[in-house]
Design an enzyme around this catalytic site. Sequence first.
Site, PDB file in Angstrom:
ATOM      1  N   LYS A  16       1.048  -1.121  -0.047  1.00  0.00           N
ATOM      2  CA  LYS A  16      -0.092   0.205  -0.027  1.00  0.00           C
ATOM      3  C   LYS A  16       0.789   1.270  -0.113  1.00  0.00           C
ATOM      4  O   LYS A  16       0.690   2.301  -0.946  1.00  0.00           O
ATOM      5  CB  LYS A  16      -1.087  -0.064   1.282  1.00  0.00           C
ATOM      6  CG  LYS A  16      -1.685  -1.209   1.429  1.00  0.00           C
ATOM      7  CD  LYS A  16      -2.848  -1.244   2.303  1.00  0.00           C
ATOM      8  CE  LYS A  16      -2.045  -1.308   3.706  1.00  0.00           C
ATOM      9  NZ  LYS A  16      -1.456  -2.320   4.196  1.00  0.00           N
ATOM     10  N   ARG A  91      -9.748   0.575   8.803  1.00  0.00           N
ATOM     11  CA  ARG A  91      -9.336  -0.649   9.080  1.00  0.00           C
ATOM     12  C   ARG A  91     -10.032  -1.542  10.006  1.00  0.00           C
ATOM     13  O   ARG A  91     -10.132  -2.634  10.241  1.00  0.00           O
ATOM     14  CB  ARG A  91      -8.039  -0.592   9.899  1.00  0.00           C
ATOM     15  CG  ARG A  91      -6.763  -1.037   9.311  1.00  0.00           C
ATOM     16  CD  ARG A  91      -5.653  -0.577  10.130  1.00  0.00           C
ATOM     17  NE  ARG A  91      -4.515  -1.247   9.913  1.00  0.00           N
ATOM     18  CZ  ARG A  91      -3.559  -0.902   9.461  1.00  0.00           C
ATOM     19  NH1 ARG A  91      -3.240   0.380   8.781  1.00  0.00           N
ATOM     20  NH2 ARG A  91      -2.392  -1.480   9.426  1.00  0.00           N
ATOM     21  N   ARG A 130      11.987  -5.698   4.955  1.00  0.00           N
ATOM     22  CA  ARG A 130      11.769  -4.587   4.682  1.00  0.00           C
ATOM     23  C   ARG A 130      12.534  -3.396   5.493  1.00  0.00           C
ATOM     24  O   ARG A 130      13.057  -3.663   6.548  1.00  0.00           O
ATOM     25  CB  ARG A 130      10.307  -3.925   5.224  1.00  0.00           C
ATOM     26  CG  ARG A 130       9.946  -2.453   5.038  1.00  0.00           C
ATOM     27  CD  ARG A 130       8.603  -2.256   5.022  1.00  0.00           C
ATOM     28  NE  ARG A 130       7.911  -2.504   6.171  1.00  0.00           N
ATOM     29  CZ  ARG A 130       6.579  -2.231   6.268  1.00  0.00           C
ATOM     30  NH1 ARG A 130       5.860  -1.886   5.494  1.00  0.00           N
ATOM     31  NH2 ARG A 130       6.117  -2.786   7.609  1.00  0.00           N
ATOM     32  N   ARG A 163      11.466  -1.421  10.914  1.00  0.00           N
ATOM     33  CA  ARG A 163      10.440  -1.092  12.059  1.00  0.00           C
ATOM     34  C   ARG A 163      10.212  -2.033  13.098  1.00  0.00           C
ATOM     35  O   ARG A 163      10.408  -3.115  13.101  1.00  0.00           O
ATOM     36  CB  ARG A 163       8.923  -0.995  11.291  1.00  0.00           C
ATOM     37  CG  ARG A 163       8.827   0.367  10.589  1.00  0.00           C
ATOM     38  CD  ARG A 163       7.582   0.323   9.582  1.00  0.00           C
ATOM     39  NE  ARG A 163       6.376  -0.286   9.963  1.00  0.00           N
ATOM     40  CZ  ARG A 163       5.260  -0.271   9.414  1.00  0.00           C
ATOM     41  NH1 ARG A 163       5.230   0.331   8.110  1.00  0.00           N
ATOM     42  NH2 ARG A 163       4.299  -0.785   9.746  1.00  0.00           N
ATOM     43  N   ARG A 174      -0.115  -9.041  13.354  1.00  0.00           N
ATOM     44  CA  ARG A 174      -0.586  -8.050  12.569  1.00  0.00           C
ATOM     45  C   ARG A 174      -1.517  -8.478  11.592  1.00  0.00           C
ATOM     46  O   ARG A 174      -2.374  -8.251  11.018  1.00  0.00           O
ATOM     47  CB  ARG A 174       0.389  -7.047  11.751  1.00  0.00           C
ATOM     48  CG  ARG A 174       0.997  -6.175  12.832  1.00  0.00           C
ATOM     49  CD  ARG A 174       2.259  -5.552  12.334  1.00  0.00           C
ATOM     50  NE  ARG A 174       1.964  -4.605  11.292  1.00  0.00           N
ATOM     51  CZ  ARG A 174       3.044  -4.508  10.466  1.00  0.00           C
ATOM     52  NH1 ARG A 174       4.322  -5.111  10.662  1.00  0.00           N
ATOM     53  NH2 ARG A 174       2.846  -3.887   9.149  1.00  0.00           N
TER      54      ARG A 174
HETATM   55  P1  AP5 Z   1       4.960  -1.586   1.874  1.00  0.00           P
HETATM   56  O1  AP5 Z   1       4.532  -0.624   0.620  1.00  0.00           O
HETATM   57  O2  AP5 Z   1       5.671  -1.061   3.041  1.00  0.00           O
HETATM   58  O3  AP5 Z   1       3.684  -2.373   2.345  1.00  0.00           O
HETATM   59  P2  AP5 Z   1       2.288  -1.775   3.124  1.00  0.00           P
HETATM   60  O4  AP5 Z   1       0.971  -2.314   2.522  1.00  0.00           O
HETATM   61  O5  AP5 Z   1       2.288  -0.268   3.235  1.00  0.00           O
HETATM   62  O6  AP5 Z   1       2.832  -2.414   4.600  1.00  0.00           O
HETATM   63  P3  AP5 Z   1       2.530  -1.905   6.057  1.00  0.00           P
HETATM   64  O7  AP5 Z   1       3.174  -2.716   6.916  1.00  0.00           O
HETATM   65  O8  AP5 Z   1       3.131  -0.304   6.159  1.00  0.00           O
HETATM   66  O9  AP5 Z   1       0.978  -1.740   6.481  1.00  0.00           O
HETATM   67  P4  AP5 Z   1       0.343  -2.095   7.545  1.00  0.00           P
HETATM   68  O10 AP5 Z   1      -0.963  -1.649   6.921  1.00  0.00           O
HETATM   69  O11 AP5 Z   1       0.460  -3.186   8.236  1.00  0.00           O
HETATM   70  O12 AP5 Z   1       0.842  -0.814   8.517  1.00  0.00           O
HETATM   71  P5  AP5 Z   1       0.528   0.764   9.023  1.00  0.00           P
HETATM   72  O13 AP5 Z   1       1.929   1.209   8.641  1.00  0.00           O
HETATM   73  O14 AP5 Z   1      -0.452   1.142   8.109  1.00  0.00           O
HETATM   74  O15 AP5 Z   1       5.795  -3.046   1.382  1.00  0.00           O
HETATM   75  C1  AP5 Z   1       6.207  -4.062   2.222  1.00  0.00           C
HETATM   76  C2  AP5 Z   1       7.622  -4.385   1.809  1.00  0.00           C
HETATM   77  O16 AP5 Z   1       7.444  -5.046   0.535  1.00  0.00           O
HETATM   78  C3  AP5 Z   1       8.491  -3.460   1.405  1.00  0.00           C
HETATM   79  O17 AP5 Z   1       9.849  -3.865   1.833  1.00  0.00           O
HETATM   80  C4  AP5 Z   1       8.315  -3.129  -0.099  1.00  0.00           C
HETATM   81  O18 AP5 Z   1       9.720  -2.631  -0.838  1.00  0.00           O
HETATM   82  C5  AP5 Z   1       8.058  -4.556  -0.734  1.00  0.00           C
HETATM   83  N1  AP5 Z   1       7.254  -4.519  -1.693  1.00  0.00           N
HETATM   84  C6  AP5 Z   1       6.123  -3.456  -1.842  1.00  0.00           C
HETATM   85  N2  AP5 Z   1       5.564  -4.104  -3.017  1.00  0.00           N
HETATM   86  C7  AP5 Z   1       6.199  -5.274  -3.497  1.00  0.00           C
HETATM   87  C8  AP5 Z   1       6.174  -6.069  -4.678  1.00  0.00           C
HETATM   88  N3  AP5 Z   1       5.246  -5.834  -5.478  1.00  0.00           N
HETATM   89  N4  AP5 Z   1       7.211  -7.154  -4.766  1.00  0.00           N
HETATM   90  C9  AP5 Z   1       7.985  -7.117  -3.900  1.00  0.00           C
HETATM   91  N5  AP5 Z   1       8.313  -6.474  -2.911  1.00  0.00           N
HETATM   92  C10 AP5 Z   1       7.178  -5.652  -2.663  1.00  0.00           C
HETATM   93  O19 AP5 Z   1       0.174   0.616  10.334  1.00  0.00           O
HETATM   94  C11 AP5 Z   1       1.156   0.178  11.435  1.00  0.00           C
HETATM   95  C12 AP5 Z   1       0.208   0.222  12.732  1.00  0.00           C
HETATM   96  O20 AP5 Z   1      -0.283   1.318  12.960  1.00  0.00           O
HETATM   97  C13 AP5 Z   1      -0.942  -0.829  12.599  1.00  0.00           C
HETATM   98  O21 AP5 Z   1      -0.395  -2.138  13.072  1.00  0.00           O
HETATM   99  C14 AP5 Z   1      -1.866  -0.259  13.817  1.00  0.00           C
HETATM  100  O22 AP5 Z   1      -1.359  -0.431  15.056  1.00  0.00           O
HETATM  101  C15 AP5 Z   1      -1.454   1.289  13.594  1.00  0.00           C
HETATM  102  N6  AP5 Z   1      -2.931   1.702  12.735  1.00  0.00           N
HETATM  103  C16 AP5 Z   1      -2.603   2.401  11.480  1.00  0.00           C
HETATM  104  N7  AP5 Z   1      -3.695   2.553  10.899  1.00  0.00           N
HETATM  105  C17 AP5 Z   1      -4.792   2.383  11.977  1.00  0.00           C
HETATM  106  C18 AP5 Z   1      -5.940   2.319  11.789  1.00  0.00           C
HETATM  107  N8  AP5 Z   1      -6.792   2.845  10.501  1.00  0.00           N
HETATM  108  N9  AP5 Z   1      -6.604   2.053  12.825  1.00  0.00           N
HETATM  109  C19 AP5 Z   1      -6.102   1.353  14.079  1.00  0.00           C
HETATM  110  N10 AP5 Z   1      -4.712   1.482  13.983  1.00  0.00           N
HETATM  111  C20 AP5 Z   1      -4.133   1.843  12.993  1.00  0.00           C
END
Ligand code: AP5
Length: 226
Positions: A16, A91, A130, A163, A174
Site C-alpha cells: 500500500k 481498518r 523491509r 520497523r 498484525r
Molecule cells: P509496503 O509498501 O511498505 O507495504 P504496506 O502495505 O504499506 O505495509 P505496512 O506494513 O506499512 O502496512 P500496515 O497496514 O501493516 O502498517 P501501517 O503502517 O499502516 O511494502 C512492504 C515491503 O514489501 C517493502 O519492503 C517493499 O519494498 C516491498 N514490496 C512492496 N511491493 C512489492 C512487490 N510488488 N514485490 C516485492 N516487494 C514489494 O500501520 C502500522 C500500525 O499502526 C498498525 O499495526 C496499527 O497499530 C496502527 N494503525 C495504522 N492505521 C490504523 C487504523 N486505521 N486503525 C487503527 N490502528 C492503525
Amino acid sequence: MAELNLVLLGPPGSGKGTQGERLQEDVRLPYYATGDILRGAVREETELGRTAKGYMDRGDLVPDEVIVGVIGERIDSAEARDGFILDGFPRTTPQAEALDAKLGELGRAVNAVLLIDVSDDEVVRRLGGRRTCAANGHVFHVEFNPPAQEGVCDIDGSELLVRDDDKPDVIRKRLQTYHEKTEPLVRYYDDRGVLRRIAGQATPDDVCEEIRRTLATMRLEQDEAV
Ligand code: AP5
C-alpha cells in the site's frame, strides 16, 4: 469521476505504501497514511504518539475513536477538496462507517477502493526484509527493492531502519488482526460497488500499471453513469 476519494486496502506488507507514493505523483492528491501519521506522532512524543505506541508495538489496532478524529480533520481540510488517497484507513467496520458519515456531511462518498491482494507467506517474506527510512518513511526491501547503498535512503540520504513492528511475532499478530478486523471491509465495499482487486504478488511496476488501468476504467464507468 469529478473527484477521487480513494482507499488502499490490503494486508500488512501488501504494498500500500509503495503504491501510494507512486499514485500520489500520478493523481496529485493528498496522501494520508495512518501508519506514517502515527509513527510520526510516536517520534515526536505527542499525546497521540504516547497513546498509539503500545498498540502498534503489539500489532494491535489503535482504538477507533483515536484514529477517526485524526483522519476526519484531514478529509475536512481545503487540500482534500478534490479528493484524497487513504492508506491504512479505514481498518474496521466502525472506521468505515465513520468515514462514510464524515464524507456524507460533505456531500461526498468513497468512490474507489483498491484491494491489493497478497498471500500471508508473501507478507512474511516482504516485512522480514523491509527497510524504512528514518526521516520520511520511504520504503525499500533488501531483496525486492534494494537501495543503491546499503542502509541509506536513495531519496533523502537518511538511515534505513527495521520497523519495531516488523519482528516475526508482531508480523503474525498484525496478519491475524487484519484477517479478523479489516478483511470484513472487502465485503463492505464490494456491496457498495466501489471495490476492485489488484494482483499484489506481481512486481511493483506491474502492480502500479494495473492500478493505473483500473482507476482509468473506474473513471470512465463513473463518468458514464452521471
Ligand atoms: P509496503 O509498501 O511498505 O507495504 P504496506 O502495505 O504499506 O505495509 P505496512 O506494513 O506499512 O502496512 P500496515 O497496514 O501493516 O502498517 P501501517 O503502517 O499502516 O511494502 C512492504 C515491503 O514489501 C517493502 O519492503 C517493499 O519494498 C516491498 N514490496 C512492496 N511491493 C512489492 C512487490 N510488488 N514485490 C516485492 N516487494 C514489494 O500501520 C502500522 C500500525 O499502526 C498498525 O499495526 C496499527 O497499530 C496502527 N494503525 C495504522 N492505521 C490504523 C487504523 N486505521 N486503525 C487503527 N490502528 C492503525
